[in-house]
Write an enzyme that holds these catalytic residues in place. Structure first.
Site, PDB file in Angstrom:
ATOM      1  N   CYS A  70       0.803  -1.226   0.000  1.00 56.97           N
ATOM      2  CA  CYS A  70       0.000   0.000   0.000  1.00 56.97           C
ATOM      3  C   CYS A  70       0.830   1.268   0.000  1.00 56.97           C
ATOM      4  CB  CYS A  70      -0.963   0.001   1.175  1.00 56.97           C
ATOM      5  SG  CYS A  70      -0.190   0.132   2.813  1.00 56.97           S
ATOM      6  N   HIS A 108      -1.818   1.427   7.081  1.00 58.28           N
ATOM      7  CA  HIS A 108      -2.228   1.519   5.685  1.00 58.28           C
ATOM      8  C   HIS A 108      -2.177   2.976   5.248  1.00 58.28           C
ATOM      9  CE1 HIS A 108      -4.267   0.476   1.983  1.00 58.28           C
ATOM     10  NE2 HIS A 108      -5.259   1.304   2.250  1.00 58.28           N
ATOM     11  N   ASP A 124      -7.882   4.458  -3.531  1.00 57.79           N
ATOM     12  CA  ASP A 124      -7.021   3.452  -2.919  1.00 57.79           C
ATOM     13  C   ASP A 124      -6.690   2.386  -3.958  1.00 57.79           C
ATOM     14  OD1 ASP A 124      -5.704   1.643  -1.272  1.00 57.79           O
ATOM     15  OD2 ASP A 124      -7.109   1.879   0.385  1.00 57.79           O
TER      16      ASP A 124
END
Length: 326
Positions: A70, A108, A124
């Protein structure tokens, strides 16, 4: 990011230069990114440095045609969007795991993106099977899209859920269940990894617990009725996530050190995932086809043909003493 970097990144995605930083352009870029740039943790097991700096992220994602986890994927994508004229804010999140437990701080990285036509979006490209398209940030009702029914809701006030390392949140099917420890092939992986500390940094302290409870403006991102992660609204910079990236790439408690994963969205809305030597193809309707590969040649061909990643040898989980702490 200069113009040459932008052009190279857009070629990587198979996208033209958007005429303006609009919601439609953002929607197309996110979908192309999910289909083209895989979510993968190979660097953890290839003894490669994970460096959260824009130039190094571009070298990996664009120059080397790799993916990342991420911090790398949303870090690189956020830099591209900013260079294209979008207003980008980096946000920290903590992933929900078993029994509603939250992961570590800076667990994250997600993006809040404002567009020239007045849109405000949660973007995202680094959470595996979540939304295919940006989510309207201020919308609190259900948002239905191919990835499922999503909702952004205010976090419930009061004490935070019990905190601990969350199981693998970056699941590889088109639907996920809170607390599931990844796909079956990932859950069966054993062992931990050698250190892959981000280069040029001293060993960071393990992220500390925040003092304040939930309910101070935090938001929960929910998929099909199950919370996925809790967003903090305070703007962050990429360097804030170094400790989280270090923990996820070195700790025996991190799912990233215990298994190999390479996954991307497919053209039909499903997913293709290589977990170790197991290839799983998941349809948009949830149907799955699983194939175990026995030869290195088969595995390397899948990395090359399904993910565009050229490797000299097959990565393997880098075992270490599970009793050691990071």
């Amino acid at each position: 990011m200069n113009a040459a970097h932008v052009d190279a990144y857009l070629r990587r995605l198979g996208a033209g230069h958007p005429a303006a930083p609009t919601a439609a352009a953002l929607r197309e870029l996110q979908l192309r990114h999910l289909r083209t740039v895989p979510f993968e943790n190979l660097s953890v097991h290839l003894d490669e440095d994970i460096v959260l700096e824009e130039e190094r992220l571009l070298d990996k994602v664009v120059g080397a045609h790799r993916g990342g986890f991420c911090y790398e994927l949303n870090g690189a994508f956020g830099a591209l969007l900013a260079a294209l004229g979008f207003e980008v804010t980096l946000l920290a999140a903590r992933v929900f795991g078993e029994e509603g437990r939250l992961g570590i701080p800076y667990d994250h990285l997600a993006l809040r993106v404002r567009t020239a036509d007045g849109g405000d979006w949660l973007t995202d490209v680094g959470f595996g099977a979540l939304s295919h398209f940006p989510l309207a940030f201020e919308e609190r009702g259900e948002q239905v899209e191919p990835g499922g029914t999503l909702q952004i809701v205010a976090a419930a006030p009061g004490p935070e859920p019990h905190t601990g390392p969350a199981p693998d949140p970056h699941l590889t099917g088109t639907k996920r269940s809170a607390g599931a420890a990844g796909t079956a092939e990932h859950a069966k992986q054993a062992g931990t990894a050698e250190h892959a500390k981000p280069a040029g940094t001293a060993k960071p302290a393990e992220p500390a617990e925040p003092a304040e409870p939930a309910g101070t403006g935090d938001l929960d991102v929910v998929l099909d009725g199950k919370p996925q992660y809790r967003l903090e609204l305070r703007p962050r910079v990429l360097g804030d996530f170094v400790a989280g990236a270090w923990w996820h790439s070195t700790s025996p408690a991190s799912h990233f050190t215990r298994s190999l994963v390479c996954s991307r969205l497919t053209e039909d809305g499903g997913r293709v995932t290589l977990g170790g030597r197991t290839l799983t193809t998941t349809g948009l309707d949830g149907t799955r086809e699983v194939r175990d590969m026995t030869s290195d040649e088969e595995v390397l061909a899948v990395y090359r043909d399904r993910f565009g990643i050229e490797l000299a040898s097959v990565p393997a989980v880098r075992n270490r003493n599970p009793g050691r702490s990071s």
